[in-house]
Design an enzyme around this catalytic site. Structure first.
Site, PDB file in Angstrom:
ATOM      1  N   TYR A  51     -12.542  -1.999  -3.808  1.00 53.81           N
ATOM      2  CA  TYR A  51     -13.041  -2.057  -2.433  1.00 53.81           C
ATOM      3  C   TYR A  51     -14.568  -1.933  -2.351  1.00 53.81           C
ATOM      4  O   TYR A  51     -15.105  -1.613  -1.288  1.00 53.81           O
ATOM      5  CB  TYR A  51     -12.370  -0.980  -1.580  1.00 53.81           C
ATOM      6  CG  TYR A  51     -10.969  -1.358  -1.120  1.00 53.81           C
ATOM      7  CD1 TYR A  51     -10.763  -2.433  -0.261  1.00 53.81           C
ATOM      8  CD2 TYR A  51      -9.856  -0.633  -1.521  1.00 53.81           C
ATOM      9  CE1 TYR A  51      -9.484  -2.783   0.178  1.00 53.81           C
ATOM     10  CE2 TYR A  51      -8.570  -0.973  -1.085  1.00 53.81           C
ATOM     11  CZ  TYR A  51      -8.404  -2.051  -0.242  1.00 53.81           C
ATOM     12  OH  TYR A  51      -7.139  -2.391   0.203  1.00 53.81           O
ATOM     13  N   LYS A  53       0.816  -1.222   0.000  1.00 47.78           N
ATOM     14  CA  LYS A  53       0.000   0.000   0.000  1.00 47.78           C
ATOM     15  C   LYS A  53       0.856   1.283   0.000  1.00 47.78           C
ATOM     16  O   LYS A  53       2.057   1.232   0.237  1.00 47.78           O
ATOM     17  CB  LYS A  53      -0.927  -0.035   1.222  1.00 47.78           C
ATOM     18  CG  LYS A  53      -1.970  -1.168   1.155  1.00 47.78           C
ATOM     19  CD  LYS A  53      -2.959  -1.097   2.313  1.00 47.78           C
ATOM     20  CE  LYS A  53      -4.011  -2.195   2.215  1.00 47.78           C
ATOM     21  NZ  LYS A  53      -5.019  -2.095   3.309  1.00 47.78           N
ATOM     22  N   HIS A  70      -2.339  -5.379   1.463  1.00 56.00           N
ATOM     23  CA  HIS A  70      -3.628  -6.039   1.249  1.00 56.00           C
ATOM     24  C   HIS A  70      -3.361  -7.497   0.911  1.00 56.00           C
ATOM     25  O   HIS A  70      -2.364  -7.803   0.243  1.00 56.00           O
ATOM     26  CB  HIS A  70      -4.382  -5.401   0.073  1.00 56.00           C
ATOM     27  CG  HIS A  70      -5.532  -6.240  -0.423  1.00 56.00           C
ATOM     28  ND1 HIS A  70      -6.772  -6.175   0.158  1.00 56.00           N
ATOM     29  CD2 HIS A  70      -5.601  -7.210  -1.381  1.00 56.00           C
ATOM     30  CE1 HIS A  70      -7.572  -7.067  -0.453  1.00 56.00           C
ATOM     31  NE2 HIS A  70      -6.880  -7.703  -1.381  1.00 56.00           N
ATOM     32  N   ASN A 122      -2.065   0.263   6.662  1.00 55.63           N
ATOM     33  CA  ASN A 122      -1.531  -0.974   7.255  1.00 55.63           C
ATOM     34  C   ASN A 122      -0.683  -1.791   6.265  1.00 55.63           C
ATOM     35  O   ASN A 122      -0.563  -3.003   6.380  1.00 55.63           O
ATOM     36  CB  ASN A 122      -2.662  -1.803   7.872  1.00 55.63           C
ATOM     37  CG  ASN A 122      -3.729  -2.180   6.868  1.00 55.63           C
ATOM     38  OD1 ASN A 122      -3.598  -1.901   5.684  1.00 55.63           O
ATOM     39  ND2 ASN A 122      -4.783  -2.838   7.340  1.00 55.63           N
ATOM     40  N   GLU A 144      -9.545 -10.868  -7.727  1.00 55.76           N
ATOM     41  CA  GLU A 144      -8.625  -9.736  -7.548  1.00 55.76           C
ATOM     42  C   GLU A 144      -7.425  -9.839  -8.485  1.00 55.76           C
ATOM     43  O   GLU A 144      -6.966  -8.819  -9.024  1.00 55.76           O
ATOM     44  CB  GLU A 144      -8.189  -9.666  -6.076  1.00 55.76           C
ATOM     45  CG  GLU A 144      -9.351  -9.286  -5.165  1.00 55.76           C
ATOM     46  CD  GLU A 144      -9.021  -9.312  -3.678  1.00 55.76           C
ATOM     47  OE1 GLU A 144      -9.908  -8.973  -2.880  1.00 55.76           O
ATOM     48  OE2 GLU A 144      -7.878  -9.672  -3.311  1.00 55.76           O
TER      49      GLU A 144
HETATM   50  P1  ADP Z   1      -8.070  -6.645   5.653  1.00 56.96           P
HETATM   51  O1  ADP Z   1      -7.237  -5.717   4.782  1.00 56.96           O
HETATM   52  O2  ADP Z   1      -7.291  -7.143   6.838  1.00 56.96           O
HETATM   53  O3  ADP Z   1      -8.725  -7.765   4.860  1.00 56.96           O
HETATM   54  P2  ADP Z   1     -10.690  -5.356   5.693  1.00 56.96           P
HETATM   55  O4  ADP Z   1     -10.976  -6.107   4.423  1.00 56.96           O
HETATM   56  O5  ADP Z   1     -11.665  -5.455   6.807  1.00 56.96           O
HETATM   57  O6  ADP Z   1      -9.248  -5.756   6.273  1.00 56.96           O
HETATM   58  O7  ADP Z   1     -10.534  -3.815   5.355  1.00 56.96           O
HETATM   59  C1  ADP Z   1      -9.915  -3.391   4.156  1.00 56.96           C
HETATM   60  C2  ADP Z   1      -8.995  -2.245   4.481  1.00 56.96           C
HETATM   61  O8  ADP Z   1      -9.764  -1.133   4.937  1.00 56.96           O
HETATM   62  C3  ADP Z   1      -8.000  -2.485   5.635  1.00 56.96           C
HETATM   63  O9  ADP Z   1      -6.844  -3.206   5.232  1.00 56.96           O
HETATM   64  C4  ADP Z   1      -7.679  -1.075   6.053  1.00 56.96           C
HETATM   65  O10 ADP Z   1      -6.762  -0.433   5.140  1.00 56.96           O
HETATM   66  C5  ADP Z   1      -9.040  -0.399   5.925  1.00 56.96           C
HETATM   67  N1  ADP Z   1      -9.797  -0.464   7.191  1.00 56.96           N
HETATM   68  C6  ADP Z   1     -10.392  -1.553   7.742  1.00 56.96           C
HETATM   69  N2  ADP Z   1     -11.003  -1.260   8.893  1.00 56.96           N
HETATM   70  C7  ADP Z   1     -10.809   0.087   9.084  1.00 56.96           C
HETATM   71  C8  ADP Z   1     -11.194   1.020  10.090  1.00 56.96           C
HETATM   72  N3  ADP Z   1     -11.922   0.632  11.160  1.00 56.96           N
HETATM   73  N4  ADP Z   1     -10.798   2.298   9.953  1.00 56.96           N
HETATM   74  C9  ADP Z   1     -10.079   2.716   8.877  1.00 56.96           C
HETATM   75  N5  ADP Z   1      -9.674   1.889   7.885  1.00 56.96           N
HETATM   76  C10 ADP Z   1     -10.032   0.589   7.984  1.00 56.96           C
HETATM   77 MG    MG Z   2     -10.135  -7.652   3.341  1.00 54.51          MG
END
Ligand code: ADP
Ligand code: MG
Length: 138
Positions: free
Chosen positions: A49, A9, A115, A112, A126
């Site tokens: 997304y 990212k 992905h 974070n 994807e």
């Molecule tokens: P993951 O990436 O672990 O699969 P999710 O699919 O739930 O997590 O969420 C997609 C992305 O959205 C996350 O990697 C993060 O960048 C962002 N995200 C998820 N939850 C939050 C939150 N509570 N606040 C802000 N950004 C979030």
């Molecule tokens: Mg996810």
């Protein structure tokens, strides 16, 4: 052998730590079989997304994912989908286990660093979103 989809990212490309992230994936037993550095358009990020479009963080997430370049990649290995998620760690870095990418490198729950597809079915979708079959070389 399985394939999964991964993104390094914008928070990680900005800090010039793509090599460190890829090293974690390789050390964890995964092989990069396709890779390119791109700047996602707003439309691409919105579509990628779309599953999160009702979530309160959706607009911020789209802004973040288009704030700088990303590295999109296909990873191959045994149980690649689950293995990649293990190497990545929990979504929120404060919940992530020691030694995971997100524990080591993530800046926040949003920024974070990586992905990873959450299922084999989504991995296929994807991968197809960003790569043609002849761009994947195992
Ligand atoms: P993951 O990436 O672990 O699969 P999710 O699919 O739930 O997590 O969420 C997609 C992305 O959205 C996350 O990697 C993060 O960048 C962002 N995200 C998820 N939850 C939050 C939150 N509570 N606040 C802000 N950004 C979030
Ligand atoms: Mg996810």
């Amino acid at each position: 052998m399985e394939r999964t989809f991964s993104i390094i990212k914008p928070d990680a490309t900005r800090r010039n730590i793509t090599g460190k992230v890829i090293n974690c994936l390789e050390e964890g037993g995964l092989r990069v079989v396709a890779q390119k550095r791109i700047h996602m358009t707003e439309a691409q990020a919105q579509e990628f997304y779309a599953v999160h479009k009702e979530r309160p963080f959706y607009n911020d997430l789209v802004s973040f994912m288009t704030s700088g370049p990303v590295v999109v990649q296909v990873l191959e290995g045994e149980n690649a989908v689950v293995r990649n998620r293990e190497i990545m760690g929990a979504t929120n870095p404060s919940d992530a286990d020691a030694g995971t990418i997100r524990k080591e490198f993530a800046e926040s729950i949003e920024a974070n660093s990586v992905h990873g597809s959450d299922s084999l079915e989504n991995a296929e979708i994807e991968i197809g979103f960003f790569f043609k079959a002849d761009e994947i070389v195992g």
